[in-house]
Scaffold this motif. Structure first.
Motif, PDB file in Angstrom:
ATOM      1  N   TYR A  90       0.853  -1.179   0.000  1.00  0.00           N
ATOM      2  CA  TYR A  90       0.000   0.000   0.000  1.00  0.00           C
ATOM      3  C   TYR A  90       0.896   1.239   0.000  1.00  0.00           C
ATOM      4  O   TYR A  90       2.011   1.212   0.510  1.00  0.00           O
ATOM      5  CB  TYR A  90      -0.905   0.024   1.236  1.00  0.00           C
ATOM      6  CG  TYR A  90      -1.798  -1.185   1.357  1.00  0.00           C
ATOM      7  CD1 TYR A  90      -3.085  -1.185   0.846  1.00  0.00           C
ATOM      8  CD2 TYR A  90      -1.351  -2.347   1.998  1.00  0.00           C
ATOM      9  CE1 TYR A  90      -3.919  -2.290   0.959  1.00  0.00           C
ATOM     10  CE2 TYR A  90      -2.167  -3.465   2.112  1.00  0.00           C
ATOM     11  CZ  TYR A  90      -3.447  -3.437   1.592  1.00  0.00           C
ATOM     12  OH  TYR A  90      -4.254  -4.537   1.715  1.00  0.00           O
ATOM     13  N   GLU A  91       0.388   2.332  -0.560  1.00  0.00           N
ATOM     14  CA  GLU A  91       1.181   3.557  -0.621  1.00  0.00           C
ATOM     15  C   GLU A  91       0.301   4.774  -0.368  1.00  0.00           C
ATOM     16  O   GLU A  91      -0.942   4.660  -0.311  1.00  0.00           O
ATOM     17  CB  GLU A  91       1.877   3.686  -1.967  1.00  0.00           C
ATOM     18  CG  GLU A  91       0.943   3.747  -3.155  1.00  0.00           C
ATOM     19  CD  GLU A  91       1.692   3.745  -4.475  1.00  0.00           C
ATOM     20  OE1 GLU A  91       1.217   4.410  -5.414  1.00  0.00           O
ATOM     21  OE2 GLU A  91       2.759   3.102  -4.564  1.00  0.00           O
ATOM     22  N   LEU A  92       0.933   5.920  -0.225  1.00  0.00           N
ATOM     23  CA  LEU A  92       0.210   7.159  -0.006  1.00  0.00           C
ATOM     24  C   LEU A  92      -0.803   7.398  -1.122  1.00  0.00           C
ATOM     25  O   LEU A  92      -0.537   7.119  -2.287  1.00  0.00           O
ATOM     26  CB  LEU A  92       1.188   8.335   0.067  1.00  0.00           C
ATOM     27  CG  LEU A  92       2.188   8.325   1.228  1.00  0.00           C
ATOM     28  CD1 LEU A  92       3.162   9.485   1.095  1.00  0.00           C
ATOM     29  CD2 LEU A  92       1.486   8.358   2.563  1.00  0.00           C
ATOM     30  N   GLU A  93      -1.959   7.891  -0.751  1.00  0.00           N
ATOM     31  CA  GLU A  93      -3.085   8.221  -1.641  1.00  0.00           C
ATOM     32  C   GLU A  93      -3.880   7.000  -2.085  1.00  0.00           C
ATOM     33  O   GLU A  93      -4.841   7.143  -2.852  1.00  0.00           O
ATOM     34  CB  GLU A  93      -2.635   9.038  -2.859  1.00  0.00           C
ATOM     35  CG  GLU A  93      -1.974  10.362  -2.503  1.00  0.00           C
ATOM     36  CD  GLU A  93      -2.853  11.287  -1.682  1.00  0.00           C
ATOM     37  OE1 GLU A  93      -4.075  11.287  -1.906  1.00  0.00           O
ATOM     38  OE2 GLU A  93      -2.316  11.999  -0.813  1.00  0.00           O
ATOM     39  N   ASP A  94      -3.526   5.801  -1.629  1.00  0.00           N
ATOM     40  CA  ASP A  94      -4.383   4.640  -1.874  1.00  0.00           C
ATOM     41  C   ASP A  94      -5.681   4.802  -1.074  1.00  0.00           C
ATOM     42  O   ASP A  94      -5.676   5.286   0.058  1.00  0.00           O
ATOM     43  CB  ASP A  94      -3.702   3.339  -1.433  1.00  0.00           C
ATOM     44  CG  ASP A  94      -2.717   2.801  -2.458  1.00  0.00           C
ATOM     45  OD1 ASP A  94      -2.740   3.269  -3.611  1.00  0.00           O
ATOM     46  OD2 ASP A  94      -1.926   1.897  -2.110  1.00  0.00           O
ATOM     47  N   THR A  95      -6.794   4.381  -1.673  1.00  0.00           N
ATOM     48  CA  THR A  95      -8.068   4.333  -0.961  1.00  0.00           C
ATOM     49  C   THR A  95      -8.280   2.905  -0.471  1.00  0.00           C
ATOM     50  O   THR A  95      -8.154   1.960  -1.248  1.00  0.00           O
ATOM     51  CB  THR A  95      -9.232   4.745  -1.877  1.00  0.00           C
ATOM     52  OG1 THR A  95      -8.966   6.035  -2.428  1.00  0.00           O
ATOM     53  CG2 THR A  95     -10.535   4.799  -1.104  1.00  0.00           C
ATOM     54  N   VAL A  96      -8.589   2.759   0.817  1.00  0.00           N
ATOM     55  CA  VAL A  96      -8.658   1.425   1.418  1.00  0.00           C
ATOM     56  C   VAL A  96      -9.907   1.283   2.276  1.00  0.00           C
ATOM     57  O   VAL A  96     -10.470   2.265   2.759  1.00  0.00           O
ATOM     58  CB  VAL A  96      -7.411   1.138   2.284  1.00  0.00           C
ATOM     59  CG1 VAL A  96      -6.155   1.078   1.423  1.00  0.00           C
ATOM     60  CG2 VAL A  96      -7.241   2.187   3.389  1.00  0.00           C
ATOM     61  N   GLN A  97     -10.321   0.037   2.444  1.00  0.00           N
ATOM     62  CA  GLN A  97     -11.340  -0.293   3.424  1.00  0.00           C
ATOM     63  C   GLN A  97     -10.639  -0.771   4.689  1.00  0.00           C
ATOM     64  O   GLN A  97      -9.606  -1.434   4.631  1.00  0.00           O
ATOM     65  CB  GLN A  97     -12.285  -1.361   2.887  1.00  0.00           C
ATOM     66  CG  GLN A  97     -13.118  -0.891   1.710  1.00  0.00           C
ATOM     67  CD  GLN A  97     -14.327  -1.773   1.447  1.00  0.00           C
ATOM     68  OE1 GLN A  97     -14.954  -2.294   2.365  1.00  0.00           O
ATOM     69  NE2 GLN A  97     -14.669  -1.935   0.175  1.00  0.00           N
ATOM     70  N   ILE A 109     -13.880   3.495   5.245  1.00  0.00           N
ATOM     71  CA  ILE A 109     -13.184   3.775   3.990  1.00  0.00           C
ATOM     72  C   ILE A 109     -12.410   5.068   4.141  1.00  0.00           C
ATOM     73  O   ILE A 109     -12.945   6.068   4.648  1.00  0.00           O
ATOM     74  CB  ILE A 109     -14.173   3.867   2.812  1.00  0.00           C
ATOM     75  CG1 ILE A 109     -14.971   2.565   2.685  1.00  0.00           C
ATOM     76  CG2 ILE A 109     -13.434   4.160   1.501  1.00  0.00           C
ATOM     77  CD1 ILE A 109     -16.137   2.641   1.730  1.00  0.00           C
ATOM     78  N   ALA A 110     -11.143   5.060   3.737  1.00  0.00           N
ATOM     79  CA  ALA A 110     -10.304   6.241   3.897  1.00  0.00           C
ATOM     80  C   ALA A 110      -9.216   6.278   2.835  1.00  0.00           C
ATOM     81  O   ALA A 110      -8.890   5.253   2.226  1.00  0.00           O
ATOM     82  CB  ALA A 110      -9.666   6.255   5.294  1.00  0.00           C
ATOM     83  N   ILE A 111      -8.653   7.462   2.637  1.00  0.00           N
ATOM     84  CA  ILE A 111      -7.479   7.645   1.784  1.00  0.00           C
ATOM     85  C   ILE A 111      -6.254   7.742   2.685  1.00  0.00           C
ATOM     86  O   ILE A 111      -6.261   8.474   3.679  1.00  0.00           O
ATOM     87  CB  ILE A 111      -7.614   8.923   0.930  1.00  0.00           C
ATOM     88  CG1 ILE A 111      -8.799   8.800  -0.029  1.00  0.00           C
ATOM     89  CG2 ILE A 111      -6.330   9.182   0.141  1.00  0.00           C
ATOM     90  CD1 ILE A 111      -9.083  10.070  -0.805  1.00  0.00           C
ATOM     91  N   ILE A 112      -5.218   6.999   2.358  1.00  0.00           N
ATOM     92  CA  ILE A 112      -3.994   7.021   3.153  1.00  0.00           C
ATOM     93  C   ILE A 112      -3.231   8.318   2.887  1.00  0.00           C
ATOM     94  O   ILE A 112      -2.783   8.567   1.766  1.00  0.00           O
ATOM     95  CB  ILE A 112      -3.105   5.807   2.831  1.00  0.00           C
ATOM     96  CG1 ILE A 112      -3.835   4.500   3.160  1.00  0.00           C
ATOM     97  CG2 ILE A 112      -1.786   5.886   3.606  1.00  0.00           C
ATOM     98  CD1 ILE A 112      -3.071   3.251   2.748  1.00  0.00           C
ATOM     99  N   LYS A 113      -3.090   9.147   3.923  1.00  0.00           N
ATOM    100  CA  LYS A 113      -2.410  10.434   3.790  1.00  0.00           C
ATOM    101  C   LYS A 113      -1.032  10.437   4.426  1.00  0.00           C
ATOM    102  O   LYS A 113      -0.219  11.328   4.133  1.00  0.00           O
ATOM    103  CB  LYS A 113      -3.277  11.538   4.405  1.00  0.00           C
ATOM    104  CG  LYS A 113      -4.543  11.847   3.612  1.00  0.00           C
ATOM    105  CD  LYS A 113      -4.195  12.395   2.243  1.00  0.00           C
ATOM    106  CE  LYS A 113      -5.437  12.770   1.443  1.00  0.00           C
ATOM    107  NZ  LYS A 113      -5.087  13.351   0.126  1.00  0.00           N
ATOM    108  N   ASP A 114      -0.739   9.497   5.289  1.00  0.00           N
ATOM    109  CA  ASP A 114       0.585   9.414   5.900  1.00  0.00           C
ATOM    110  C   ASP A 114       0.789   7.996   6.406  1.00  0.00           C
ATOM    111  O   ASP A 114      -0.176   7.304   6.757  1.00  0.00           O
ATOM    112  CB  ASP A 114       0.727  10.414   7.052  1.00  0.00           C
ATOM    113  CG  ASP A 114       2.172  10.687   7.436  1.00  0.00           C
ATOM    114  OD1 ASP A 114       3.089  10.226   6.718  1.00  0.00           O
ATOM    115  OD2 ASP A 114       2.399  11.371   8.466  1.00  0.00           O
ATOM    116  N   ILE A 115       2.039   7.562   6.400  1.00  0.00           N
ATOM    117  CA  ILE A 115       2.421   6.232   6.887  1.00  0.00           C
ATOM    118  C   ILE A 115       3.583   6.433   7.848  1.00  0.00           C
ATOM    119  O   ILE A 115       4.609   7.001   7.461  1.00  0.00           O
ATOM    120  CB  ILE A 115       2.855   5.307   5.731  1.00  0.00           C
ATOM    121  CG1 ILE A 115       1.723   5.142   4.707  1.00  0.00           C
ATOM    122  CG2 ILE A 115       3.301   3.945   6.275  1.00  0.00           C
ATOM    123  CD1 ILE A 115       2.184   4.528   3.382  1.00  0.00           C
ATOM    124  N   THR A 116       3.425   6.014   9.091  1.00  0.00           N
ATOM    125  CA  THR A 116       4.471   6.274  10.079  1.00  0.00           C
ATOM    126  C   THR A 116       4.795   5.024  10.893  1.00  0.00           C
ATOM    127  O   THR A 116       3.954   4.146  11.083  1.00  0.00           O
ATOM    128  CB  THR A 116       4.046   7.383  11.060  1.00  0.00           C
ATOM    129  OG1 THR A 116       2.805   7.022  11.694  1.00  0.00           O
ATOM    130  CG2 THR A 116       3.881   8.705  10.346  1.00  0.00           C
TER     131      THR A 116
END
Length: 244
Positions: A90-97, A109-116
């Motif tokens: 998965y990467e930034l801006e992916d839409t996921v359930q 349901i959300a859009i990934i805006k940051d990964i930490t």
């Protein structure tokens, strides 16, 4: 530009000892807000809360070199552009359930805006949330009506959840209200035509001129990307459009 609108905002400051990010803490996957004075590792679940499915450390890992590092001490975070969960990337801006709080609820349901990756080793994502019709409450009570069972409401609400709550990717089409909706069999996925104000509990069309410049730019990018993916969508008939 209208600056009077109030939305839940997330700080972009690198000094996270001044302002801590929101966390979904009413259960692992709550949309609620944390008491920021309580460190996440000290929050204990209720006795009757079902623990999340255990994920082995090897099943969750960041991918690539760090993008940046923010915070100090126990609030230190390392930011990445991608992560891998159970063999899926998965990467930034992916839409996921994402897994809901209760099994009887539909996935979030959300859009990934940051990964930490936190100092204690836990990995989190910052999600920007969509709302289903039953989740979007009116200020005076009740729910909003939708024109299609696929419809979601976009929002500017963001907060953090563990990466283990991610189920899989999904597709969301942003379609202006003057366009015909794509046929499900040709273009599966969810539909967005309105934005839900989580503070004032109002709905706004994507085409309403009420957003701040950065917010309008974000919406325009989603619409352009969706229309490019969907191809030509005919305009609605003027009379039909008038009464929608």
């Amino acid at each position: 530009m209208v600056s009077g609108r109030r939305y839940v905002q997330v700080t972009s400051s690198d000094d996270e000892e001044d302002v801590l990010a929101e966390t979904r803490s009413q259960g692992q996957n709550s949309r609620g807000h944390d008491d920021d004075e309580t460190p996440p590792e000290e929050v204990k679940p209720d006795d009757d809360e079902t623990p999340p499915e255990e994920v082995k450390p090897d099943d969750v890992k960041p991918v690539g070199e760090p993008v940046k590092v923010t915070g100090r001490g126990r609030w230190r975070k390392t930011h990445y552009g991608q992560f891998e969960l159970n063999g899926r990337r998965y990467e930034l801006e992916d839409t996921v359930q994402l897994c809901p709080e209760e099994n009887s609820m539909m996935p979030y349901i959300a859009i990934i805006k940051d990964i930490t990756k936190r100092n204690d080793g836990r990995m989190m994502i910052l999600g920007q949330w969509f709302y289903r019709q039953e989740e979007a409450k009116k200020k005076d009570g009740g729910n909003w009506e939708v024109n299609d069972p696929r419809e979601l409401f976009y929002s500017f609400h963001r907060n953090e959840v563990p990466v283990e709550s991610v189920m899989h990717k999904c597709v969301v089409h942003f379609v202006p209200d003057h366009k015909q909706l794509p046929k499900r069999r040709d273009n599966p996925g969810f539909i967005v035509q309105k934005l839900y104000d989580t503070v004032d509990k109002k709905l706004w069309k994507l085409t309403d001129k009420v957003y701040e410049d950065a917010q309008q730019h974000e919406i325009d990018l989603f619409v352009d990307k969706s229309l490019s993916r969907l191809g030509h969508l005919p305009d609605l008939e003027p009379k039909l459009f008038h009464f929608i």
